[in-house]
Design a protein around this motif. Structure first.
Motif, PDB file in Angstrom:
ATOM      1  N   ASP A 284       5.120 -11.587   4.323  1.00 38.41           N
ATOM      2  CA  ASP A 284       6.303 -10.912   4.854  1.00 38.41           C
ATOM      3  C   ASP A 284       7.037 -10.156   3.745  1.00 38.41           C
ATOM      4  OD1 ASP A 284       7.742 -10.281   7.075  1.00 38.41           O
ATOM      5  OD2 ASP A 284       9.036 -12.057   7.010  1.00 38.41           O
ATOM      6  N   LEU A 285       6.273  -9.625   2.784  1.00 35.05           N
ATOM      7  CA  LEU A 285       6.898  -9.005   1.617  1.00 35.05           C
ATOM      8  C   LEU A 285       7.598  -7.698   1.964  1.00 35.05           C
ATOM      9  CD1 LEU A 285       4.093  -9.673  -1.046  1.00 35.05           C
ATOM     10  CD2 LEU A 285       6.146 -11.028  -0.555  1.00 35.05           C
ATOM     11  N   GLY A 286       7.038  -6.955   2.908  1.00 34.41           N
ATOM     12  CA  GLY A 286       7.671  -5.703   3.309  1.00 34.41           C
ATOM     13  C   GLY A 286       9.056  -5.921   3.894  1.00 34.41           C
ATOM     14  N   ARG A 287       9.179  -6.915   4.751  1.00 32.48           N
ATOM     15  CA  ARG A 287      10.473  -7.212   5.365  1.00 32.48           C
ATOM     16  C   ARG A 287      11.487  -7.628   4.304  1.00 32.48           C
ATOM     17  NH1 ARG A 287      10.732 -11.205  10.429  1.00 32.48           N
ATOM     18  NH2 ARG A 287       9.615  -9.418  11.308  1.00 32.48           N
ATOM     19  N   ALA A 288      11.028  -8.358   3.280  1.00 39.13           N
ATOM     20  CA  ALA A 288      11.937  -8.774   2.213  1.00 39.13           C
ATOM     21  C   ALA A 288      12.551  -7.568   1.505  1.00 39.13           C
ATOM     22  CB  ALA A 288      11.195  -9.660   1.212  1.00 39.13           C
ATOM     23  N   LEU A 289      11.817  -6.464   1.455  1.00 40.71           N
ATOM     24  CA  LEU A 289      12.310  -5.237   0.829  1.00 40.71           C
ATOM     25  C   LEU A 289      13.023  -4.322   1.826  1.00 40.71           C
ATOM     26  CD1 LEU A 289       9.233  -4.316  -1.422  1.00 40.71           C
ATOM     27  CD2 LEU A 289      11.451  -5.165  -2.201  1.00 40.71           C
ATOM     28  N   GLY A 290      12.971  -4.683   3.103  1.00 46.76           N
ATOM     29  CA  GLY A 290      13.545  -3.806   4.122  1.00 46.76           C
ATOM     30  C   GLY A 290      12.631  -2.659   4.474  1.00 46.76           C
ATOM     31  N   LEU A 291      11.320  -2.839   4.237  1.00 45.62           N
ATOM     32  CA  LEU A 291      10.349  -1.778   4.464  1.00 45.62           C
ATOM     33  C   LEU A 291       9.298  -2.196   5.483  1.00 45.62           C
ATOM     34  CD1 LEU A 291       9.693  -0.700   0.746  1.00 45.62           C
ATOM     35  CD2 LEU A 291      11.327   0.293   2.370  1.00 45.62           C
ATOM     36  N   ASP A 292       8.479  -1.231   5.867  1.00 44.28           N
ATOM     37  CA  ASP A 292       7.349  -1.503   6.738  1.00 44.28           C
ATOM     38  C   ASP A 292       6.393  -2.468   6.037  1.00 44.28           C
ATOM     39  OD1 ASP A 292       5.700  -0.347   9.224  1.00 44.28           O
ATOM     40  OD2 ASP A 292       4.323  -0.538   7.521  1.00 44.28           O
ATOM     41  N   PRO A 293       5.708  -3.344   6.774  1.00 42.07           N
ATOM     42  CA  PRO A 293       4.786  -4.288   6.141  1.00 42.07           C
ATOM     43  C   PRO A 293       3.737  -3.617   5.252  1.00 42.07           C
ATOM     44  CG  PRO A 293       5.144  -4.903   8.426  1.00 42.07           C
ATOM     45  CD  PRO A 293       5.811  -3.578   8.235  1.00 42.07           C
ATOM     46  N   ARG A 294       3.371  -2.381   5.601  1.00 38.58           N
ATOM     47  CA  ARG A 294       2.313  -1.712   4.849  1.00 38.58           C
ATOM     48  C   ARG A 294       2.867  -0.636   3.910  1.00 38.58           C
ATOM     49  NH1 ARG A 294      -3.013  -1.703   8.755  1.00 38.58           N
ATOM     50  NH2 ARG A 294      -2.942  -3.957   9.173  1.00 38.58           N
ATOM     51  N   TRP A 295       4.025  -0.877   3.368  1.00 39.32           N
ATOM     52  CA  TRP A 295       4.649   0.087   2.466  1.00 39.32           C
ATOM     53  C   TRP A 295       3.778   0.386   1.251  1.00 39.32           C
ATOM     54  CZ3 TRP A 295       5.948  -1.539  -2.534  1.00 39.32           C
ATOM     55  CH2 TRP A 295       5.816  -2.925  -2.765  1.00 39.32           C
ATOM     56  N   ALA A 296       3.201  -0.669   0.648  1.00 41.22           N
ATOM     57  CA  ALA A 296       2.372  -0.464  -0.542  1.00 41.22           C
ATOM     58  C   ALA A 296       1.068   0.230  -0.168  1.00 41.22           C
ATOM     59  CB  ALA A 296       2.095  -1.802  -1.229  1.00 41.22           C
ATOM     60  N   PHE A 297       0.479  -0.159   0.947  1.00 38.74           N
ATOM     61  CA  PHE A 297      -0.732   0.487   1.447  1.00 38.74           C
ATOM     62  C   PHE A 297      -0.495   1.988   1.605  1.00 38.74           C
ATOM     63  CE2 PHE A 297      -2.897   2.173   5.213  1.00 38.74           C
ATOM     64  CZ  PHE A 297      -4.221   1.988   4.867  1.00 38.74           C
ATOM     65  N   THR A 298       0.645   2.348   2.169  1.00 40.25           N
ATOM     66  CA  THR A 298       0.962   3.758   2.380  1.00 40.25           C
ATOM     67  C   THR A 298       1.095   4.503   1.059  1.00 40.25           C
ATOM     68  OG1 THR A 298       2.144   3.182   4.423  1.00 40.25           O
ATOM     69  CG2 THR A 298       2.595   5.356   3.469  1.00 40.25           C
ATOM     70  N   ALA A 299       1.786   3.900   0.100  1.00 40.50           N
ATOM     71  CA  ALA A 299       1.950   4.546  -1.211  1.00 40.50           C
ATOM     72  C   ALA A 299       0.610   4.736  -1.905  1.00 40.50           C
ATOM     73  CB  ALA A 299       2.892   3.719  -2.073  1.00 40.50           C
ATOM     74  N   ILE A 300      -0.246   3.719  -1.829  1.00 40.19           N
ATOM     75  CA  ILE A 300      -1.543   3.777  -2.512  1.00 40.19           C
ATOM     76  C   ILE A 300      -2.453   4.811  -1.863  1.00 40.19           C
ATOM     77  CG2 ILE A 300      -3.631   2.461  -3.060  1.00 40.19           C
ATOM     78  CD1 ILE A 300      -1.656  -0.045  -3.066  1.00 40.19           C
ATOM     79  N   THR A 301      -2.524   4.815  -0.537  1.00 42.19           N
ATOM     80  CA  THR A 301      -3.427   5.751   0.141  1.00 42.19           C
ATOM     81  C   THR A 301      -2.968   7.194   0.000  1.00 42.19           C
ATOM     82  OG1 THR A 301      -2.250   5.360   2.235  1.00 42.19           O
ATOM     83  CG2 THR A 301      -4.255   4.080   1.841  1.00 42.19           C
ATOM     84  N   GLN A 302      -1.668   7.416  -0.044  1.00 40.89           N
ATOM     85  CA  GLN A 302      -1.174   8.793  -0.086  1.00 40.89           C
ATOM     86  C   GLN A 302      -1.070   9.359  -1.494  1.00 40.89           C
ATOM     87  OE1 GLN A 302       2.345   9.507   2.270  1.00 40.89           O
ATOM     88  NE2 GLN A 302       1.528   8.472   4.067  1.00 40.89           N
ATOM     89  N   VAL A 303      -0.826   8.504  -2.501  1.00 43.63           N
ATOM     90  CA  VAL A 303      -0.607   9.016  -3.855  1.00 43.63           C
ATOM     91  C   VAL A 303      -1.591   8.445  -4.873  1.00 43.63           C
ATOM     92  CG1 VAL A 303       1.179   9.583  -5.562  1.00 43.63           C
ATOM     93  CG2 VAL A 303       1.854   9.049  -3.231  1.00 43.63           C
ATOM     94  N   GLY A 304      -2.184   7.294  -4.580  1.00 44.63           N
ATOM     95  CA  GLY A 304      -3.135   6.681  -5.496  1.00 44.63           C
ATOM     96  C   GLY A 304      -2.513   5.570  -6.317  1.00 44.63           C
ATOM     97  N   ASN A 305      -3.371   4.713  -6.877  1.00 44.31           N
ATOM     98  CA  ASN A 305      -2.865   3.636  -7.719  1.00 44.31           C
ATOM     99  C   ASN A 305      -2.495   4.185  -9.099  1.00 44.31           C
ATOM    100  OD1 ASN A 305      -5.203   3.782  -9.350  1.00 44.31           O
ATOM    101  ND2 ASN A 305      -6.233   2.129  -8.261  1.00 44.31           N
TER     102      ASN A 305
END
Length: 339
Positions: A284-305
């Motif tokens: 539930d890490l996304g909710r802890a940040l107030g973000l969508d559950p797949r916030w990191a997935f979105t950042a990685i897929t759209q911009v890269g690691n």
């Protein structure tokens, strides 16, 4: 019962607007979502970090980091407006709310964090102050610069680092202070100063962009300071600070776990607990940040690691990862656990 129901309705009508007004718990995130885009302060003049390409698109690691935050917070890496800031107006722009985040090759120091009302969210690039000279000058070491004129951006950590180093070594210099990167470089090229001092990465980028004239410039071997560069946010908005900081950690963790923009979707089926939590499949890490559950997935897929962004922006300058590699590869970058 009717009276109780009526009272409950009245309580709801009174409380609901207050709950709605609380938003995400982050005034900055609410403002970003309200306007529909993130405002990112950059230099706009530094190859590898932030510089418009031939189509006017801002390119570089600082620009890509802001795109990563936009992807995490808004679900779309393209929803960023870039504001070019000078070394002297960058902090006031963030303090006044003109920008939501400052990613402008800025060194993390105690004085800045303690007195400006700002917080560094981490280190995106470990750098150091260096000197560039003309190759035909005969200068081979920073210790050869006694009595030299040095081109420096005013209001930067470079200005203090150079002053400290010369005083500590019993040497003299004359600063040439110009509050414009392009004008400062022009002054160096026009021989208004014997040396140009700034972060080693910026000097490497300047030399790289010289094309056929690269061999005309020499980077002296000494690094005279530690310059950990990173993004800043305003103090008092802890939730936004967490989002920016953990977006950086997500990019590093993705590199550590081998998650890339190309394979992230396939990694949603991974059996690794670390990867599943990072990508929002479990936990539930996304909710802890107030973000969508797949916030990191979105950042990685759209911009890269982190590695992908390095290869896109820094590798073309001839910069080796060095201390900017992951801890497991002899570097200093060490993302905390996602759990």
């Amino acid at each position: 019962m009717k009276r109780i129901a009526a009272c409950l309705i009245l309580v709801f009508l009174l409380v609901a607007p207050a709950l709605h007004a609380q938003g995400s718990g982050s005034p900055t995130l609410d403002a970003v979502r309200g306007r529909g885009f993130l405002i990112c302060g950059v230099s706009g003049t530094t190859p590898g970090f932030s510089l418009p390409d031939s189509r006017g698109e801002m390119r570089g690691s600082d620009a890509d980091f802001c795109r990563s935050v936009a992807a995490a917070a808004l679900g779309d890496a393209t929803r960023v407006r870039f504001v070019a800031l000078s070394s002297t107006n960058r902090f006031t722009a963030l303090q006044s709310g003109e920008v939501d985040i400052l990613a402008r090759t800025t060194t993390w120091t105690l004085g800045r964090e303690a007195s400006l009302g700002l917080l560094f969210a981490g280190v995106t690039f470990y750098d150091g102050t260096a000197f560039m000279v003309k190759a035909d000058s005969g200068l081979r070491s920073a210790r050869d610069l006694d009595g030299a004129t040095i081109c420096i951006l005013p209001g930067t950590s470079t200005e203090l680092a150079v002053s400290d180093w010369f005083r500590q070594n019993g040497m003299r210099f004359t600063p040439v202070l110009i509050d414009s990167t392009n004008e400062l470089r022009a002054a160096f090229l026009a021989d208004r100063c014997d040396s140009y001092a700034t972060d080693s990465s910026s000097l490497a980028a300047f030399r790289f962009n010289a094309g056929d004239r690269r061999e005309a410039f020499t980077l002296l071997p000494e690094l005279i300071s530690k310059e950990p560069l990173g993004p800043l946010v305003r103090k008092g908005d802890d939730k936004w600070f967490d989002i920016v900081r953990w977006t950086l950690f997500a990019l590093l963790a993705a590199e550590e776990q081998g998650v890339t923009s190309a394979n992230a979707r396939d990694q949603l089926g991974s059996t690794s607990p670390d990867i599943r939590r990072l990508l929002g499949v479990d936990g539930d890490l996304g909710r802890a940040l107030g973000l969508d559950p797949r916030w990191a997935f979105t950042a990685i897929t759209q911009v890269g690691n982190f590695e992908e962004q390095w290869q896109r922006n820094m590798a073309p300058l001839g910069l080796a990862r060095g201390v900017n590699a992951l801890w497991s590869r002899g570097g200093l970058h060490y993302p905390p656990p996602f759990r």
